[in-house]
Design an enzyme around this catalytic site. Structure first.
Site, mmCIF file in Angstrom:
data_model
loop_
_atom_site.group_PDB
_atom_site.id
_atom_site.type_symbol
_atom_site.label_atom_id
_atom_site.label_comp_id
_atom_site.label_asym_id
_atom_site.label_seq_id
_atom_site.Cartn_x
_atom_site.Cartn_y
_atom_site.Cartn_z
ATOM 1 C CG ASP A 205 35.449 35.007 41.825
ATOM 2 O OD1 ASP A 205 35.041 35.900 42.578
ATOM 3 O OD2 ASP A 205 35.846 35.217 40.658
ATOM 4 C CG ASP B 101 40.407 43.117 43.550
ATOM 5 O OD1 ASP B 101 41.416 42.437 43.858
ATOM 6 O OD2 ASP B 101 39.595 42.757 42.676
HETATM 7 O O1 1PR Z 1 45.755 39.627 44.528
HETATM 8 O O2 1PR Z 1 47.040 38.757 42.576
HETATM 9 O O3 1PR Z 1 46.492 37.252 44.486
HETATM 10 O O4 1PR Z 1 44.716 38.044 42.908
HETATM 11 C C1 1PR Z 1 43.581 37.696 43.642
HETATM 12 C C2 1PR Z 1 42.454 37.714 42.643
HETATM 13 O O5 1PR Z 1 41.299 37.139 43.235
HETATM 14 C C3 1PR Z 1 42.086 39.111 42.216
HETATM 15 O O6 1PR Z 1 41.762 39.102 40.833
HETATM 16 C C4 1PR Z 1 40.831 39.429 43.038
HETATM 17 O O7 1PR Z 1 39.918 40.220 42.265
HETATM 18 C C5 1PR Z 1 40.243 38.062 43.241
HETATM 19 N N1 1PR Z 1 39.603 37.932 44.554
HETATM 20 C C6 1PR Z 1 40.222 37.872 45.733
HETATM 21 N N2 1PR Z 1 39.284 37.716 46.711
HETATM 22 C C7 1PR Z 1 38.092 37.656 46.112
HETATM 23 C C8 1PR Z 1 36.794 37.475 46.782
HETATM 24 O O8 1PR Z 1 35.742 37.504 46.141
HETATM 25 N N3 1PR Z 1 36.852 37.271 48.109
HETATM 26 N N4 1PR Z 1 37.363 37.808 43.720
HETATM 27 C C9 1PR Z 1 38.294 37.792 44.733
HETATM 28 C C10 1PR Z 1 36.983 38.972 43.234
HETATM 29 C C11 1PR Z 1 35.831 39.672 41.374
HETATM 30 C C12 1PR Z 1 35.362 38.973 40.169
HETATM 31 C C13 1PR Z 1 33.884 38.716 40.238
HETATM 32 C C14 1PR Z 1 33.203 39.876 39.612
HETATM 33 C C15 1PR Z 1 31.878 39.530 39.015
HETATM 34 N N5 1PR Z 1 35.901 38.718 42.391
HETATM 35 O O9 1PR Z 1 36.070 37.822 40.021
HETATM 36 O O10 1PR Z 1 33.637 37.564 39.549
HETATM 37 O O11 1PR Z 1 33.078 40.843 40.651
HETATM 38 O O12 1PR Z 1 31.026 39.038 39.995
HETATM 39 P P1 1PR Z 1 29.435 39.187 39.756
HETATM 40 O O13 1PR Z 1 29.192 39.155 38.276
HETATM 41 O O14 1PR Z 1 28.840 37.992 40.466
HETATM 42 O O15 1PR Z 1 29.038 40.468 40.374
HETATM 43 P P2 1PR Z 1 46.091 38.435 43.688
#
Ligand code: 1PR
Length: 552
Positions: free
Chosen positions: A245, A404
């Protein structure tokens, strides 16, 4: 430096191929028109997207006679992915469009009644003892395709071809072919790590071209022992993906961060954005630990347009020079208006990412909104969604949808119109049913769409794969939400990547053993150095699960 000519019939996602060719010491010259072809000593035809799209582009640009002439001249020719398919007479993907017809036979689609299609991941290119451009029985190669040529022992060999095969489910297919000056691979050598670079180098140098291992007519008999003590294990391996991320921190640097239920700010230390490292460095580290794919999610860009987000493009360019496994990029891919007021389409943004080295793009929020419109129109499509347009241009396999979701508990199934499951993890009021609501804007906004509705809608739009996150499990180290994975896998036939919650190698074993997931993704546990990707894969191998071993 020796050169190789690359026929770029469409601005495809082939920067990674350029990087791979340069990595093995060759310089790329571009073929932009049929008149350029005679100057090519070695010619590579990278195939992107659909069979018909590839052949139409080649025909319309007048390349087909020049390609035929090059092949007839005896000069080296290599086809990759759709570039292999183009050598056949045709494909059921586009029945009315003829191929080059160098190989008799027509391709057909993998059977998806018992397995996910497209076939995405690491599989064999087994030569049955034949010499074939340094393909090795113990190696795995990266495939991403829905159509294949079904292998029948002796059929292509009787046309003089040396063949390498892979097996997916109960189907054995042609993974690579060679005859004289022609070599073609269904897999992507530029995305197949060291094993892929090896076969690319063998083609460019001409070493170990091809020779049948067994005299014509006796193919398909007992498989000779693989050279050395390599144990040959056919079939698709379990994919382990490292996810980064990425967002700008308060100092404006693009850093790898990680949320807890999507909150990326430290609880202490004044609430700074967690900074877990530099994107390019961490991606290379995970590649060298054996990650089967690397995914970047640019989690700030849904606020700032990626066009202004040049650092992410530079990160992709640098990463694709040293990481030779598939790269996925997500975040902010949707139609938008740039900071100077110009309209920029999702396809244009995706193209920028592909040109910078991405192999797949991941769409999150925009997919949810497109699904809402899809159902509002009576489950009808008009070809205008970002998913449809990018899949049409670059192939289904180039489009991932990132979901998500968050749990919504209900006391009983008929308390909601949504697809519920009976859960082993009761809600705050003891509810034993729940459904998963999709969110947009990184979990900031919940929509009245459940994961089954979203998954089915994006499959209909042509998405190639689903990245199934889970806000409840994100960053908890408590393991994947197996109930969520099983519900989505039961709803679609495209591959699903389980994501969110991994904190120990056993969590990967659990999700592969207790769900039919096609891949599993980890983030925080890798960034915090608690485990390496290699430790996860070794753990899976000890459990008897098929994994690709990294080849240094
Ligand atoms: O909506 O098309 O602009 O895409 C935004 C992208 O960014 C989406 O894929 C969304 O999942 C991701 N995103 C947005 N905000 C966050 C945040 O964390 N604030 N990341 C985010 C979401 C999910 C995974 C994460 C897994 C594994 N993160 O990327 O890495 O949950 O984590 P872990 O193994 O530590 O539990 P758009």
């Amino acid at each position: 430096m020796s050169t190789v000519h690359l026929l770029d019939y469409v601005a495809g996602n082939i920067r990674s191929l350029v990087n791979a060719i340069e990595k093995v010491g060759y310089k790329v010259e571009w073929i932009r028109s049929p008149e350029d072809v005679p100057s090519a000593e070695r010619l590579i035809l990278p195939g992107v997207g659909h069979f018909g799209h590839c052949l139409n582009q080649l025909a319309q640009a007048g390349f087909l006679p020049a390609i035929q002439k090059h092949i007839e001249s005896g000069k080296p020719f290599m086809g990759i992915c759709v570039g292999l398919q183009a050598l056949f007479e045709g494909s059921s993907e586009d029945p009315g469009i003829p191929g080059l017809g160098l190989i008799k036979g027509k391709l057909n689609r993998f059977d998806d009644t018992a397995k996910a299609v497209p076939h995405i991941g690491w599989n064999s290119a087994f030569t049955n003892g034949a010499t074939l451009y340094d393909l090795r029985p113990g190696s795995k190669y990266y495939y991403v395709h829905s159509f294949k040529y079904p292998y029948k022992a002796g059929e292509l060999e009787s046309q003089g071809w040396t063949v390498a095969t892979g097996t997916y489910g109960s189907e054995t297919f042609v993974g690579a072919v060679a005859r004289g000056n022609v070599f073609a691979t269904q897999f992507h050598p530029e995305k197949s790590g060291v094993a892929g670079l090896r076969t690319l180098r063998a083609f460019l140098t001409g070493e170990g071209a091809s020779a049948l291992a067994v005299p014509p007519g006796s193919e398909g008999t007992a498989i000779p022992p693989a050279p050395g003590n390599v144990t040959f294990e056919d079939g698709l391996t379990r994919r382990v993906i490292a996810c980064l991320d990425v967002r700008t921190n308060d100092q404006g640097d693009l850093v790898v961060t990680k949320g807890d239920q999507y909150d990326v700010r430290d609880k202490s230390e004044g609430g700074n954005v967690r900074n877990l490292g530099k994107p390019v460095e961490l991606a290379k580290r995970y590649y060298e630990q054996g990650a089967d794919e690397v995914t970047f999610l640019n989690i700030t860009s849904f606020r700032d347009l990626p066009l202004a987000d040049l650092p992410m493009l530079e990160i992709l360019r640098l990463t694709s020079e040293t990481v030779f496994v598939p790269l996925t990029i997500g975040g902010g891919i949707r139609d938008a208006v740039d900071t100077d007021g110009t309209k920029v389409s999702a396809l244009e943004i995706a193209t920028m990412y592909f040109k910078s080295g991405a192999d797949k793009v991941s769409i999150g929020s925009d997919a949810v909104l497109a699904a809402e419109e899809y159902y509002a129109a009576g489950a009808r499509l008009f070809g205008n969604t970002a998913i449809e347009r990018i899949a049409r241009a670059y192939g289904n396999q180039a489009v991932v949808v990132s979901v998500d979701p968050k749990r919504v508990y209900v006391p009983k199934p008929d308390a909601t119109r949504h697809a519920t499951i009976a859960t082993k993890f009761p809600g705050p009021k003891g509810e034993t049913y729940c459904w998963y609501a999709c969110t947009i804007k990184g979990g900031r906004e919940t929509r009245d769409v459940d994961v089954v509705e979203l998954a089915r809608a994006v499959e209909a739009m042509g998405a190639g794969e689903i990245l199934l996150n889970c806000i409840d499990r994100d960053g908890t180290n408590s393991g994947f939400d197996l109930e969520l994975v099983n519900q989505v896998k039961g709803a679609v036939r495209i591959p699903v990547i389980a994501s969110s919650g991994a904190g120990h190698p056993k969590h990967f074993a659990e999700v592969f053993e207790q769900t039919p997931t096609d891949a599993a993704l980890g983030a925080g546990m890798f960034h915090r150095g608690e485990y390496t990707v290699k430790e996860v894969k070794d753990f899976l191998a000890e459990k008897g699960l098929k994994v690709r071993q990294f080849e240094g």
